[in-house]
Design a protein around this motif. Structure first.
Motif, PDB file in Angstrom:
ATOM      1  N   GLU A  74       0.849  -1.279   0.024  1.00 38.34           N
ATOM      2  CA  GLU A  74      -0.107   0.074   0.132  1.00 38.34           C
ATOM      3  C   GLU A  74       0.747   1.215  -0.138  1.00 38.34           C
ATOM      4  O   GLU A  74       2.084   1.072   0.180  1.00 38.34           O
ATOM      5  CB  GLU A  74      -0.925   0.057   1.529  1.00 38.34           C
ATOM      6  CG  GLU A  74      -1.565  -1.261   1.554  1.00 38.34           C
ATOM      7  CD  GLU A  74      -3.077  -1.275   0.948  1.00 38.34           C
ATOM      8  OE1 GLU A  74      -3.522  -0.087   1.471  1.00 38.34           O
ATOM      9  OE2 GLU A  74      -3.559  -1.841   0.306  1.00 38.34           O
ATOM     10  N   ARG A  75       0.487   2.382  -0.208  1.00 36.21           N
ATOM     11  CA  ARG A  75       1.265   3.749  -0.009  1.00 36.21           C
ATOM     12  C   ARG A  75       1.286   3.976   1.457  1.00 36.21           C
ATOM     13  O   ARG A  75       0.431   3.638   2.340  1.00 36.21           O
ATOM     14  CB  ARG A  75       0.190   4.879  -0.357  1.00 36.21           C
ATOM     15  CG  ARG A  75       0.592   4.876  -2.035  1.00 36.21           C
ATOM     16  CD  ARG A  75      -0.381   6.244  -2.755  1.00 36.21           C
ATOM     17  NE  ARG A  75       0.146   7.300  -2.219  1.00 36.21           N
ATOM     18  CZ  ARG A  75      -0.583   8.533  -2.534  1.00 36.21           C
ATOM     19  NH1 ARG A  75      -1.682   8.518  -3.283  1.00 36.21           N
ATOM     20  NH2 ARG A  75      -0.439   9.648  -1.911  1.00 36.21           N
ATOM     21  N   HIS A  76       2.521   4.435   1.852  1.00 31.12           N
ATOM     22  CA  HIS A  76       2.836   4.427   3.219  1.00 31.12           C
ATOM     23  C   HIS A  76       2.389   5.802   3.632  1.00 31.12           C
ATOM     24  O   HIS A  76       2.150   6.718   3.260  1.00 31.12           O
ATOM     25  CB  HIS A  76       4.005   4.543   3.244  1.00 31.12           C
ATOM     26  CG  HIS A  76       4.986   4.877   4.697  1.00 31.12           C
ATOM     27  ND1 HIS A  76       4.690   4.356   5.628  1.00 31.12           N
ATOM     28  CD2 HIS A  76       5.642   6.116   4.887  1.00 31.12           C
ATOM     29  CE1 HIS A  76       5.329   4.951   6.553  1.00 31.12           C
ATOM     30  NE2 HIS A  76       5.799   6.059   6.152  1.00 31.12           N
ATOM     31  N   ASP A  77       1.528   5.466   5.165  1.00 27.07           N
ATOM     32  CA  ASP A  77       1.203   6.631   5.864  1.00 27.07           C
ATOM     33  C   ASP A  77       2.232   7.098   7.007  1.00 27.07           C
ATOM     34  O   ASP A  77       2.608   6.211   7.807  1.00 27.07           O
ATOM     35  CB  ASP A  77       0.005   6.282   6.464  1.00 27.07           C
ATOM     36  CG  ASP A  77      -1.113   6.019   5.415  1.00 27.07           C
ATOM     37  OD1 ASP A  77      -1.304   6.915   4.618  1.00 27.07           O
ATOM     38  OD2 ASP A  77      -2.051   4.882   5.741  1.00 27.07           O
ATOM     39  N   ALA A  78       2.590   8.056   7.146  1.00 25.90           N
ATOM     40  CA  ALA A  78       3.592   8.583   7.947  1.00 25.90           C
ATOM     41  C   ALA A  78       2.818   9.406   9.058  1.00 25.90           C
ATOM     42  O   ALA A  78       2.121  10.143   8.677  1.00 25.90           O
ATOM     43  CB  ALA A  78       4.513   9.452   7.304  1.00 25.90           C
ATOM     44  N   LEU A  79       3.476   9.130  10.206  1.00 23.33           N
ATOM     45  CA  LEU A  79       2.954   9.675  11.579  1.00 23.33           C
ATOM     46  C   LEU A  79       3.883  10.943  11.979  1.00 23.33           C
ATOM     47  O   LEU A  79       5.160  10.539  12.108  1.00 23.33           O
ATOM     48  CB  LEU A  79       2.853   8.624  12.720  1.00 23.33           C
ATOM     49  CG  LEU A  79       2.424   9.162  14.072  1.00 23.33           C
ATOM     50  CD1 LEU A  79       0.936   9.864  13.838  1.00 23.33           C
ATOM     51  CD2 LEU A  79       2.351   8.108  14.854  1.00 23.33           C
ATOM     52  N   TYR A  80       3.423  11.994  12.036  1.00 21.84           N
ATOM     53  CA  TYR A  80       4.311  13.032  12.400  1.00 21.84           C
ATOM     54  C   TYR A  80       3.734  13.494  13.761  1.00 21.84           C
ATOM     55  O   TYR A  80       2.803  13.789  14.269  1.00 21.84           O
ATOM     56  CB  TYR A  80       4.389  14.103  11.586  1.00 21.84           C
ATOM     57  CG  TYR A  80       4.861  13.916  10.422  1.00 21.84           C
ATOM     58  CD1 TYR A  80       6.296  14.111   9.979  1.00 21.84           C
ATOM     59  CD2 TYR A  80       3.961  13.458   9.369  1.00 21.84           C
ATOM     60  CE1 TYR A  80       6.591  13.621   8.600  1.00 21.84           C
ATOM     61  CE2 TYR A  80       4.626  13.081   7.985  1.00 21.84           C
ATOM     62  CZ  TYR A  80       6.009  13.283   7.656  1.00 21.84           C
ATOM     63  OH  TYR A  80       6.426  12.949   6.496  1.00 21.84           O
ATOM     64  N   VAL A  81       4.888  13.647  14.904  1.00 24.42           N
ATOM     65  CA  VAL A  81       4.427  13.730  16.075  1.00 24.42           C
ATOM     66  C   VAL A  81       5.036  15.381  16.228  1.00 24.42           C
ATOM     67  O   VAL A  81       6.102  15.812  16.077  1.00 24.42           O
ATOM     68  CB  VAL A  81       5.228  13.016  17.302  1.00 24.42           C
ATOM     69  CG1 VAL A  81       5.043  13.517  18.609  1.00 24.42           C
ATOM     70  CG2 VAL A  81       4.830  11.607  17.280  1.00 24.42           C
ATOM     71  N   VAL A  82       3.861  16.304  16.721  1.00 20.61           N
ATOM     72  CA  VAL A  82       4.349  17.813  17.131  1.00 20.61           C
ATOM     73  C   VAL A  82       4.854  18.139  18.502  1.00 20.61           C
ATOM     74  O   VAL A  82       5.652  18.936  18.629  1.00 20.61           O
ATOM     75  CB  VAL A  82       3.334  18.646  16.162  1.00 20.61           C
ATOM     76  CG1 VAL A  82       3.704  20.202  16.674  1.00 20.61           C
ATOM     77  CG2 VAL A  82       2.990  18.466  14.796  1.00 20.61           C
ATOM     78  N   GLY A  83       4.069  17.370  19.332  1.00 23.24           N
ATOM     79  CA  GLY A  83       4.311  17.812  20.974  1.00 23.24           C
ATOM     80  C   GLY A  83       3.444  17.216  21.694  1.00 23.24           C
ATOM     81  O   GLY A  83       2.359  16.883  21.413  1.00 23.24           O
ATOM     82  N   ALA A  84       3.751  17.331  23.149  1.00 24.92           N
ATOM     83  CA  ALA A  84       2.841  17.024  24.006  1.00 24.92           C
ATOM     84  C   ALA A  84       1.417  17.912  24.462  1.00 24.92           C
ATOM     85  O   ALA A  84       1.729  19.085  24.383  1.00 24.92           O
ATOM     86  CB  ALA A  84       3.536  16.656  25.176  1.00 24.92           C
ATOM     87  N   LEU A  85       0.477  17.403  24.363  1.00 25.19           N
ATOM     88  CA  LEU A  85      -0.737  18.324  24.551  1.00 25.19           C
ATOM     89  C   LEU A  85      -0.686  19.104  25.923  1.00 25.19           C
ATOM     90  O   LEU A  85      -0.797  20.128  26.062  1.00 25.19           O
ATOM     91  CB  LEU A  85      -1.942  17.326  24.712  1.00 25.19           C
ATOM     92  CG  LEU A  85      -3.346  18.015  24.473  1.00 25.19           C
ATOM     93  CD1 LEU A  85      -3.467  18.877  23.193  1.00 25.19           C
ATOM     94  CD2 LEU A  85      -4.339  17.004  24.683  1.00 25.19           C
ATOM     95  N   ASP A  86      -0.027  18.188  26.894  1.00 26.83           N
ATOM     96  CA  ASP A  86       0.190  18.896  28.072  1.00 26.83           C
ATOM     97  C   ASP A  86       0.984  20.136  28.009  1.00 26.83           C
ATOM     98  O   ASP A  86       0.799  20.997  29.002  1.00 26.83           O
ATOM     99  CB  ASP A  86       0.947  18.137  29.197  1.00 26.83           C
ATOM    100  CG  ASP A  86      -0.049  17.002  29.709  1.00 26.83           C
ATOM    101  OD1 ASP A  86      -1.300  17.028  29.243  1.00 26.83           O
ATOM    102  OD2 ASP A  86       0.158  16.121  30.914  1.00 26.83           O
TER     103      ASP A  86
END
Length: 1474
Positions: free
Chosen positions: A1350-1362
């Motif tokens: 399949e096409r690859h889905d990348a996950l990007y983390v931006v920062g903690a909600l807290d």
């Protein structure tokens, strides 16, 4: 009577009145907190006592007020208070706290406490105080997990961190910092002056507010002006055809007449140059220049060449000879200042002038040449930016006498250049104004006519004879009229300020040339001299008559010296500029005739460029005196200062332009600038005025009644703020009128504007007297702000005081403004006091974002589907389709796997522990591990009397003992809890965390080593915690050889395997429960992702106490059978290359590390990487629970590229408390991708991809591939509905290895359900149970293909909600602000931000010298405003290492906040921005 300038000074009266107006509404400004050691210059006892605010003062005096600005007279009660949300039942709190300053000499903390004593505090949910144990331990090492500030699980959105009273750790609110911040909030409570207009906020782009023109602003109403002509230039029969001809005439016919008298240092005449001597010596010099410098065929100088004249200010005689020598030789003199050091203020720009004029030769005196800075071998240093010069000494003894038959060529004056005068522009660039011979002659004629000079008169010149009026009168017109000039140098004025008055008295001089400064100095020194007479003066020419304070200087001087014979009509102000030369001069008056009138103009009108006579408010008026009439033979017009040169109306202020034969002709070598300045064709309704082009003078003014010229300012000093024009000199005058003499030096104030956030901002810098106390300075500063605000209706952005004598000087002692501005902007001004007022000044911020209420998750989803956006979700490979060997089916539990391995491969080494030297100090084979675990299990049962299910704390340094103890616990059926051991050097900081985990986990027993056991029971430990209440402590160093009767087998795989405790970045201690099923699932996912099997080796260099680090260190090898080489990170302190050399030596393909390890190697390993080869490395994974630190991983890859590290190798993992491993790069699958996103959209929770290099873009990297069996979805944290992939939302995860819940003292069921078993509010038919990670991120479908095809889905983390900061309705991530701040100055080592009651607090660690502390305040404020549209409330400068960092290398911002509020940081400086 002693001279008291205040009594006559109109401006001062205005300022006093303005300040008096604010007397009633006093404001307590928080005074900056400064560490005593920082600025040695103020004596210790003069410093502010640490606890009193700046406001204890006697009521009756006008002198000391803390009131700030004109906006105060809106009453404070109705100002909406944006902080009193948590304070109910007290409508008067704002007005009560505004009276803080009335305490009679008491500190304000008491009165603040009273305000709070009678207010009821609502929703006061402070978490339990667990930090009382950590009193200020300032010496702690940086990487330590601090005890948390409250054991509230997970996201504490509800624990109102932002409420006013909640200082998060129960610090009493009346502590000093809180008091100051409270004062600051009180000053900010009143609404900003210009009301924010409604304006459009585009969906993507917050538009900065453009100030709309005020409909009531004054507009010019007069008719268009007509150019004003001066009287015709009279024809006097004996005027020479050229200036050189005049010199020849007087030199040959009147050889004995005195021409120029020079003074020695004490002010006594030392030498008089006669006209004969001037003529003969100039001739010799001209002959030498043309004939003696080169060979006959190759002369060095040809007529028309430019030559620099470098003569000191106390040697007018040598200068005059050199100047006329050049004129006679027809070379062009360019007088410049004597360079004193390599780095003179503006020296580089002088180099630009010399270069643009093509100068290769400099004339100077022998004495001056000796004084120039030399290199070691005696050559004159190469000045910064200067071309190479040949130096020629012009002392008589070195000159050749010209032969009888040689005569200079003296032709009638034409348009060929005569000399070049330098001028410094506003930006600091130096240009040469070229004056033609005809202009030089015409100007002398015009001056002679205007000043009515007659032969043989004596004039006293106090000005610089190299340029401007000093040159024109004292060197040029002087020769034309055979005058006698007495030159008083600046150095004499400094030692004897009255010397010029004495010279006038002694020589019965008719004319004196001075500046306001000389008048002022003479008045100051007046008492020393009773018997001087100024009755001989017919003209006292005040050459800076164009300055706003000249009128009060002239008045005061007249009132003092009228009794000494000074005639009122003798005072003749004039206006000059390098380009237009003399523009206007007041002619000497007739005795008894009425003196010319004054213009009293409205400051407000002036700021809009309109002349309005001020009638109503005397305080905001500018009084100006005329500078006389237009010069003879000249024509003047006033043109609009900006845009094409159109004539002004009669009641409009504009730039004065002059057309006459006497004016500059061009900027040498700069054709473009020349056209704009010297060839102005003014248009009046289409047709040009006159046939001659006008020259722009650079002065702003108007022509008043009777054709009198009035100057109100300089173009260079123009500060255009929000469309209104202010004059730097006016602001200086206002600053001086605040009784400044105690605090700052009179002539040492610089005012300029800097461009910040789409507008000009005013900066005022003054030199502080060494004896001024902190209190006085702060007092003066706050009153200057108030006065400027009241009189000019403009806010000052920054007011800085620097130590005496540190501002860059111009050659004659003034302040070098452009250099000062440059120092300010690059952070090298080193102020000793600073006050920033961004809150009052910055009125063009975009409107705060209002969230649209009522848009439910369903409509969001429908909206996404309609827009064709995907719902943001992604998953790893499906576990079901992956075939695995029998291991999984056979063994549900890790204990069974270990027993099976001990049976089938007993001698296979699973673990290898290295020491700092890189040698294996300990190994563990499958059988050894099994046996040791059995022995520990039996000890637990016998000694510890533990039952299955009891919790056991494992306290071990990183190593194999930790692993054996872990399996020992599993064998005995106990639940292990791994804890980082306390640090012997800083027990007070580290032991409370251990104590706390022991208590929270209700541990029945502690397993540890003998050394640590002694430490736990030591006297030092007792000082930090209660050691009597430790549970049973068992040391595992010497174990009895005893077989375990049977190994415990849990009844189901849902039973707990271990507890994982960790302190989050927000300071929350959170323990999660890991079941046996989760452990097996996690190990299996990692095994599949990284393709681990028994023949493989991996190297691990990270802390083994929690999260994925613990799993990799203790669990994976046992499950997958690969060998783990263990490298404790602390060993790197003594051997930096340990990790990488191990990887290289063992040819390891996969290695895991932490950010702190990577940072250590990047910073310290640069050149020690000899003999290391990293080409074997396939994956180097950074284990983290945060946004990937792209800049660090990039610099690591770049640094070690040369020793074989593949650019694709480095990647990161992502885990959180609810699921310790969500992403991990692994061996197969596409490389990690990076994207640039728009920061502004991100604040609106939207993801907009931009190109690399786009302004305000942020580089983000994917956090590795999602593990097999893991699904993630991006969810709106408020509505819990799924989001489209262009949105930023909370990452939710579903996976077999999610933790089964928090382990907590109070079992808070709702939190458990909300964080671990929660459902989407909409759109999920399967009703999947999700766990909330507490991190914001987004998913993006890439062009790459995943393993599944399949096409690859990348996950990007931006920062903690807290961690996010909600400011102005937008969501900010602290790291983004911190990145901006860290870039602003080389001395910022580390930075952290947090908010407190809507104020943004920025803490910076200063790694430079403490003098730089205050330089950081404006830079930090500027960058946060420019890049993040936020106003910083407090800037705290601290020592390196103060910002707490936990073991994972993450900043503990909440701890920092608590320490700040508890006043435990010992800051170098705290600046409260107004």
């Amino acid at each position: 009577a002693p001279y008291v300038p205040q009594t006559q000074d109109i401006h001062t009266e205005a300022v006093q009145a303005a300040l008096a107006k604010h007397k009633e509404q006093k404001m307590a400004l928080p005074m900056p907190t400064k560490r005593r050691s920082t600025f040695v210059q103020s004596p210790a006892d003069a410093c502010t006592p640490p606890d009193t605010s700046s406001a204890s003062e006697d009521e009756g005096s006008l002198r000391r007020q803390a009131a700030l600005s004109a906006a105060l007279h809106q009453s404070l009660q109705n100002a909406e208070s944006w902080i009193n949300r948590s304070i109910q039942g007290s409508s008067t709190s704002s007005s009560a706290s505004s009276t803080l300053s009335h305490g009679e000499g008491k500190g304000t903390s008491g009165s603040l406490a009273d305000v709070f004593a009678n207010t009821r505090i609502e929703n006061f949910s402070v978490p339990p105080d667990v930090t009382a144990t950590t009193s200020s331990s300032s010496t702690r090492p940086a990487a330590i997990d601090l005890p948390p500030s409250g054991i509230v699980k997970g996201m504490h959105k509800g624990s109102n961190r932002s409420s006013l009273m909640d200082t998060a750790d129960g610090v009493p609110v009346s502590s000093r910092v809180s008091t100051k911040i409270q004062q600051l909030l009180n000053t900010l409570k009143r609404p900003k002056r210009p009301p924010l207009k409604e304006f459009f906020v585009d969906d993507f782009e917050e538009i900065v507010e453009v100030p709309q023109p005020d409909p009531n602003q004054p507009k010019p109403e007069g008719r268009q002006m007509t150019p004003v002509k001066g009287e015709p230039l009279g024809v006097v029969c004996n005027w020479p055809p050229a200036l050189e001809a005049a010199l020849q005439r007087w030199g040959t016919t009147q050889a004995k007449c005195p021409c120029l008298t020079a003074l020695d240092v004490t002010g006594k005449p030392v030498y008089t140059l006669t006209y004969g001597k001037l003529w003969s010596r100039s001739l010799k010099l001209a002959y030498t220049l043309l004939n003696k410098l080169g060979t006959k065929n190759e002369p060095v100088l040809k007529p028309g060449d430019r030559v620099a004249l470098v003569y000191p200010n106390n040697d007018p005689v040598m200068f005059m000879v050199a100047f006329y020598g050049c004129l006679l030789a027809e070379v062009i003199p360019v007088p410049i200042e004597v360079p004193l050091t390599r780095k003179d203020a503006g020296g580089q720009q002088i180099g630009f002038l010399l270069g643009s004029c093509g100068i290769a030769l400099a004339l100077t005196t022998e004495v001056c040449l000796k004084g120039l800075p030399k290199t070691q071998n005696g050559e004159i240093v190469q000045f910064k930016g200067w071309p190479r010069l040949k130096w020629v000494v012009t002392d008589s003894k070195y000159l050749s006498k010209s032969p009888k038959d040689w005569q200079p060529n003296i032709s009638a004056a034409g348009t060929e250049p005569a000399y070049i005068e330098y001028k410094t522009s506003k930006e600091g660039s130096v240009m040469g104004v070229t004056v033609s011979r005809i202009a030089m002659l015409s100007h002398c004629q015009a001056l002679s006519q205007a000043c009515n000079y007659s032969e043989g008169e004596t004039i006293v010149n106090v000005l610089d004879f190299k340029k401007d009026a000093g040159l024109w009168h004292g060197i040029l017109t002087n020769v034309m009229n055979k005058l006698h000039t007495i030159s008083v140098p600046y150095s004499v004025m400094k030692t004897c300020p009255l010397s010029w008055v004495q010279r006038v008295h002694t020589h019965k001089a008719k004319v004196a040339l001075v500046k306001c400064r000389d008048l002022h100095w003479a008045m100051m020194a007046h008492r020393d001299q009773r018997d001087v007479s100024l009755s001989s003066l017919r003209m006292l020419i005040v050459t800076d008559g164009a300055n706003p304070w000249s009128v009060s200087s002239c008045d005061a001087f007249l009132s003092l010296f009228q009794s000494h014979g000074l005639k009122p009509e003798a005072i003749c102000p004039c206006a000059t500029s390098p380009e237009a030369m003399t523009i206007a001069i007041r002619r000497p008056g007739v005795p008894g005739a009425p003196l010319p009138g004054r213009a009293i103009l409205s400051m407000n009108g002036l700021s809009f460029g309109v002349i309005r006579v001020n009638t109503e408010d005397k305080n905001s008026a500018l009084t100006v005196q005329d500078v006389g009439h237009v010069m003879p033979g000249g024509m003047m017009c006033i043109v609009k200062p900006d845009g094409p040169p159109q004539l002004c109306k009669t009641d409009e202020i504009g730039e004065i332009c002059v057309s006459s034969r006497a004016g500059g002709m061009m900027y040498y070598g700069l054709a473009g600038l020349t056209k704009n300045t010297f060839e102005v064709c003014t248009a009046e309704s289409g047709s040009p005025v006159g046939d001659v082009p006008f020259v722009r003078s650079g002065l702003l003014g108007f022509v008043g009644p009777g054709s009198l010229v009035f100057v109100v300012g300089k173009m260079d000093g123009l500060l255009t703020v929000s469309g209104r024009r202010h004059n730097a000199d006016d602001i200086v005058a206002t600053g001086l009128a605040v009784e400044s003499i105690k605090t700052v030096y009179r002539g040492r104030i610089a005012v300029f504007s800097v461009s910040v956030f789409y507008d000009e901002r005013i900066v005022v810098v003054a030199e502080q007297r060494p004896d001024a106390s902190e209190e006085d300075s702060f007092q003066w500063m706050s009153r200057v702000l108030q006065a400027i605000d009241s009189i000019h209706q403009v806010g000052v952005y920054c007011l800085a005081l620097v130590p005496a004598n540190t501002l860059p000087k111009t050659p004659l002692g003034g302040i070098h403004i452009s250099q000062t501005k440059q120092h300010f902007l690059e952070g090298s001004l080193h102020p000793c006091n600073i006050l920033m007022c961004p809150h009052t000044c910055v009125t063009n911020l975009p409107k705060p974002r209002q969230k649209q209420p009522g848009v439910g998750p369903a409509s969001v989803m429908v909206g996404n589907l309609v827009a064709g956006k995907r719902i943001a979700q992604a998953s790893g490979r499906d576990l079901g389709q992956i075939e695995d060997n029998d291991l999984v089916k056979k063994h549900q539990f890790l204990t069974e796997v270990l027993q099976w391995r001990a049976h089938t491969t007993p001698d296979h080494a699973l673990f290898l522990l290295l020491n700092a030297k890189g040698t294996a100090v300990c190994t563990a084979t499958c059988l050894q591990l099994h046996k040791k675990a059995e022995r520990i299990a039996s000890v637990l049962c016998d000694k510890g009397h533990l039952n299955a299910g009891d919790n056991v704390v494992l306290l071990y340094p990183p190593g194999i003992e930790l692993i054996t103890a872990f399996y020992g616990c599993l064998y005995a059926g106990c639940i292990p809890v791994t804890v980082r051991p306390p640090h012997a050097q800083s027990l007070t900081a580290t032991l409370p965390t251990v104590r706390m985990i022991v208590e929270v986990s209700k541990a029945a027993c502690i397993l540890t080593t003998q050394t640590l056991m002694r430490l736990l029971k030591s006297r030092e430990a007792a000082a930090a915690v209660d050691v009597k209440t430790w549970p049973t402590i068992i040391d595992t160093d010497d174990l009895p050889r005893k077989r375990l009767s049977q190994i415990y087998k849990p009844p189901t795989s849902e039973m707990l395997a271990y507890l994982d405790f960790s302190v989050s970045t927000t300071g929350m201690l959170t323990g999660v429960k890991m079941s046996h099923a989760a452990v097996s699932g996690l190990c299996r996912a990692i095994k599949l992702q990284c393709e681990l099997y028994s023949s493989r080796q991996i190297a691990i260099c990270l802390d083994p106490y929690c999260g994925l680090g613990f799993v990799l260190w203790c669990l994976c090898s046992v499950y997958s059978g690969h060998q783990s080489i263990l490298i404790p990170p602390m060993e790197l302190e003594s051997n930096l290359s340990l990790w990488l050399s191990t990887v290289s030596q063992h040819k390891i393909r996969d290695t895991f590390c932490s950010y702190s390890v990577m940072e250590l190697c990047t910073k310290g390993l640069g050149n020690q990487a000899r003999g290391i080869n990293l080409s074997c490395v396939r994956t180097c994974v950074v284990v983290a629970e945060e946004r990937p630190r792209v800049s660090l991983t990039h610099s690591f890859s770049k640094l070690f590229k040369d020793i074989g590290l593949s650019s694709r190798a480095v990647s990161t993992t992502f885990g959180s408390r609810v699921n310790v491993a969500i992403c991990l790069q692994g061996t197969s699958g596409p490389d990690p991708t990076t994207v640039y996103v728009d920061l502004k959209s991100l604040r609106h929770d939207r993801v907009r991809l931009v190109e690399r290099g786009a302004p305000q873009s942020l580089l983000l990297s994917e956090s590795g591939k999602i593990l097999p069996g893991v699904k993630v979805v991006i969810v709106n944290p408020e509505t819990k509905g799924p989001l489209g992939d262009s949105h930023l939302g909370e990452i939710w995860v579903n996976s077999p290895h999610t933790a089964s819940g928090y382990y907590t003292i109070y079992d808070n069921e709702t939190l458990q359900a909300d964080h671990f078993n929660t459902r989407l509010s909409f759109g999920d038919a399967a009703q999947t149970l999700w766990a909330r990670t507490g991190y914001l991120g987004f998913v993006r479908r890439t062009e790459l293909t995943a393993a599944s095809g399949e096409r690859h889905d990348a996950l990007y983390v931006v920062g903690a909600l807290d961690e996010t900061l909600e400011l102005r309705g937008l969501r900010y991530h602290p790291i983004d602000i911190e990145t901006s701040v860290s870039r602003t100055h080389r001395s910022i080592a580390e930075c952290a931000v947090f908010t407190w009651t809507n104020l943004l607090v920025v803490v910076v660690e200063l790694c430079g010298c403490e003098q730089e502390a205050l330089d950081l305040v404006p830079l930090v404020t500027n960058v946060v405003l420019e890049e993040h549209y936020l106003i910083v409330g407090v800037v705290v400068v601290v020592d390196p290492g103060v910002i707490p960092i936990n073991s994972r290398g993450e900043k503990q911002r909440m701890h920092l906040r608590d320490s700040f509020l508890a006043d435990q940081l010992d800051p170098i400086y705290v600046a409260y921005n107004m």
